[in-house]
Design an enzyme around this catalytic site. Structure first.
Site, PDB file in Angstrom:
ATOM      1  N   ASN A   9       0.870  -1.185   0.000  1.00 33.10           N
ATOM      2  CA  ASN A   9       0.000   0.000   0.000  1.00 33.10           C
ATOM      3  C   ASN A   9       0.903   1.230   0.000  1.00 33.10           C
ATOM      4  O   ASN A   9       1.513   1.555   1.013  1.00 33.10           O
ATOM      5  CB  ASN A   9      -0.884  -0.020   1.264  1.00 33.10           C
ATOM      6  CG  ASN A   9      -1.635   1.287   1.461  1.00 33.10           C
ATOM      7  OD1 ASN A   9      -1.802   2.068   0.518  1.00 33.10           O
ATOM      8  ND2 ASN A   9      -2.086   1.538   2.685  1.00 33.10           N
ATOM      9  N   LYS A  11       0.011   4.284  -0.236  1.00 33.27           N
ATOM     10  CA  LYS A  11      -0.647   5.487   0.299  1.00 33.27           C
ATOM     11  C   LYS A  11      -0.451   6.645  -0.710  1.00 33.27           C
ATOM     12  O   LYS A  11      -0.383   6.386  -1.900  1.00 33.27           O
ATOM     13  CB  LYS A  11      -0.114   5.846   1.680  1.00 33.27           C
ATOM     14  CG  LYS A  11      -0.037   4.636   2.605  1.00 33.27           C
ATOM     15  CD  LYS A  11       0.206   5.011   4.013  1.00 33.27           C
ATOM     16  CE  LYS A  11       0.470   3.757   4.833  1.00 33.27           C
ATOM     17  NZ  LYS A  11       0.287   3.931   6.233  1.00 33.27           N
ATOM     18  N   HIS A 100      -9.276   1.313   5.546  1.00 30.91           N
ATOM     19  CA  HIS A 100      -7.959   1.539   6.156  1.00 30.91           C
ATOM     20  C   HIS A 100      -8.151   2.525   7.317  1.00 30.91           C
ATOM     21  O   HIS A 100      -8.968   3.442   7.234  1.00 30.91           O
ATOM     22  CB  HIS A 100      -6.998   2.104   5.109  1.00 30.91           C
ATOM     23  CG  HIS A 100      -5.573   2.131   5.581  1.00 30.91           C
ATOM     24  ND1 HIS A 100      -5.116   3.079   6.471  1.00 30.91           N
ATOM     25  CD2 HIS A 100      -4.521   1.316   5.327  1.00 30.91           C
ATOM     26  CE1 HIS A 100      -3.831   2.837   6.722  1.00 30.91           C
ATOM     27  NE2 HIS A 100      -3.456   1.768   6.040  1.00 30.91           N
ATOM     28  N   GLU A 102      -6.561   5.006   8.244  1.00 36.14           N
ATOM     29  CA  GLU A 102      -6.410   6.419   7.884  1.00 36.14           C
ATOM     30  C   GLU A 102      -7.712   6.962   7.309  1.00 36.14           C
ATOM     31  O   GLU A 102      -8.070   8.121   7.495  1.00 36.14           O
ATOM     32  CB  GLU A 102      -5.248   6.579   6.892  1.00 36.14           C
ATOM     33  CG  GLU A 102      -3.901   6.408   7.587  1.00 36.14           C
ATOM     34  CD  GLU A 102      -2.805   5.860   6.702  1.00 36.14           C
ATOM     35  OE1 GLU A 102      -2.939   5.875   5.475  1.00 36.14           O
ATOM     36  OE2 GLU A 102      -1.788   5.399   7.279  1.00 36.14           O
ATOM     37  N   GLU A 171      -5.027  -4.581  11.281  1.00 33.59           N
ATOM     38  CA  GLU A 171      -3.987  -3.556  11.324  1.00 33.59           C
ATOM     39  C   GLU A 171      -4.167  -2.733  12.591  1.00 33.59           C
ATOM     40  O   GLU A 171      -4.946  -1.768  12.604  1.00 33.59           O
ATOM     41  CB  GLU A 171      -4.114  -2.633  10.114  1.00 33.59           C
ATOM     42  CG  GLU A 171      -3.894  -3.304   8.787  1.00 33.59           C
ATOM     43  CD  GLU A 171      -3.369  -2.303   7.765  1.00 33.59           C
ATOM     44  OE1 GLU A 171      -2.271  -2.514   7.252  1.00 33.59           O
ATOM     45  OE2 GLU A 171      -4.041  -1.290   7.497  1.00 33.59           O
ATOM     46  N   GLY A 177       2.831   2.570  10.568  1.00 33.37           N
ATOM     47  CA  GLY A 177       3.771   3.661  10.304  1.00 33.37           C
ATOM     48  C   GLY A 177       4.563   4.097  11.521  1.00 33.37           C
ATOM     49  O   GLY A 177       5.189   5.158  11.511  1.00 33.37           O
ATOM     50  N   SER A 216       3.803  -1.884  10.310  1.00 33.38           N
ATOM     51  CA  SER A 216       5.265  -1.907  10.460  1.00 33.38           C
ATOM     52  C   SER A 216       5.896  -3.255  10.117  1.00 33.38           C
ATOM     53  O   SER A 216       6.870  -3.669  10.751  1.00 33.38           O
ATOM     54  CB  SER A 216       5.669  -1.463  11.877  1.00 33.38           C
ATOM     55  OG  SER A 216       5.293  -0.111  12.084  1.00 33.38           O
TER      56      SER A 216
END
Ligand code: PEP
Length: 252
Positions: A9, A11, A100, A102, A171, A177, A216
């Site tokens: 991904n 992003k 996701h 985010e 996740e 991240g 990560s």
């Protein structure tokens, strides 16, 4: 036996040139051969899908597929800025990420909206990768399982048996991240919990659905994570930008 699936991904990172170089490198290596029973995909930003699609179709290895990072919950029409599942299908996308963290957090996406996006993807023959996961506060207050179960329950309620054609991605938000990967045991425990929850609904769905881990992941932790019985691969953010690191994870 469920296949291992590894999805990159990107992003909102990269460029047209970076995509070209990445696919050149990854395809050249994949053409030399990859471990059997594994599937790989790249989810670049929307504007690069056309270019990536052409490049991937010219690759003689069938290992690499294309995915998108999001999709509209609508079929088409007056929805400025949205991209439909049918459009993604036209560019040979096989996967699409939905929910996701985010997007849940920054764009206020609800479990219902996420399920509606997944349904649109399924209607076009795409595999939705439905992301779930708890925040650091939720884990620290002992609510991780409750939060993830609630997210999964909404997907079961809306998607029902169609879930079997999806992938789930656990996740944990605190691992995305941050460099703070969940230990293989923490990840396995949550994957097991999700699979048990799915089994309460439908044993067939529970045993067939792939559940990926994301947060990560790097080559040095992928081996242990992918070795866990309920972890069926990974959703890779930052580390997927480097083609050599991505390839190493794919082989892990
Ligand atoms: C992600 O964005 O889905 C992700 C897992 O990111 P990272 O690998 O960078 O933690």
């Amino acid at each position: 036996m469920r296949p291992i699936t590894v999805i990159g991904n990107w992003k909102m990172n990269g460029s047209k040139a970076a995509c070209r170089q990445w696919i050149d490198t990854v395809c050249a290596e994949m053409e030399k051969g990859m471990p059997a029973g594994r599937r790989f995909a790249l989810c670049p930003p929307y504007p690069y899908l056309s270019d990536c699609s052409q490049q991937i179709s010219a690759c003689s290895s069938a290992s690499l597929a294309l995915g998108a990072q999001d999709v509209s919950a609508e079929m088409g029409g007056a929805f400025t800025g949205e991209v439909s599942a049918a459009m993604l299908h036209e560019f040979d996308c096989k996967y699409v990420l939905v929910g996701h963290s985010e997007r849940r957090d920054r764009f206020n996406e609800s479990d219902r909206l996420i399920a509606e996006k997944a349904l649109q993807a399924l209607d076009q023959g795409l595999t939705p990768v439905i992301c779930v996961g708890e925040t650091a506060d939720e884990r620290n207050s002992g609510r991780a399982v409750e939060v993830v179960r609630a997210q999964v329950a909404r997907q079961i309620a809306i998607l029902q048996d169609r879930l079997v054609d999806s992938l789930l991605a656990y996740e944990p938000v605190w691992a995305i991240g941050t460099g703070k990967v969940a230990s293989a045991q923490i990840a396995q425990d949550m994957h097991r919990e999700i699979r048990l929850q799915l089994a309460e609904f439908n044993a067939d769905v529970a045993s067939h659905i792939g559940i990926l881990y994301g947060g990560s992941v790097k080559f040095d932790n992928a081996v242990e994570l992918f070795g866990m019985p309920d972890i069926d691969g990974g959703l890779i953010g930052g580390a997927s930008l480097d083609p050599q690191e991505f390839l190493a994870i794919c082989r892990a």
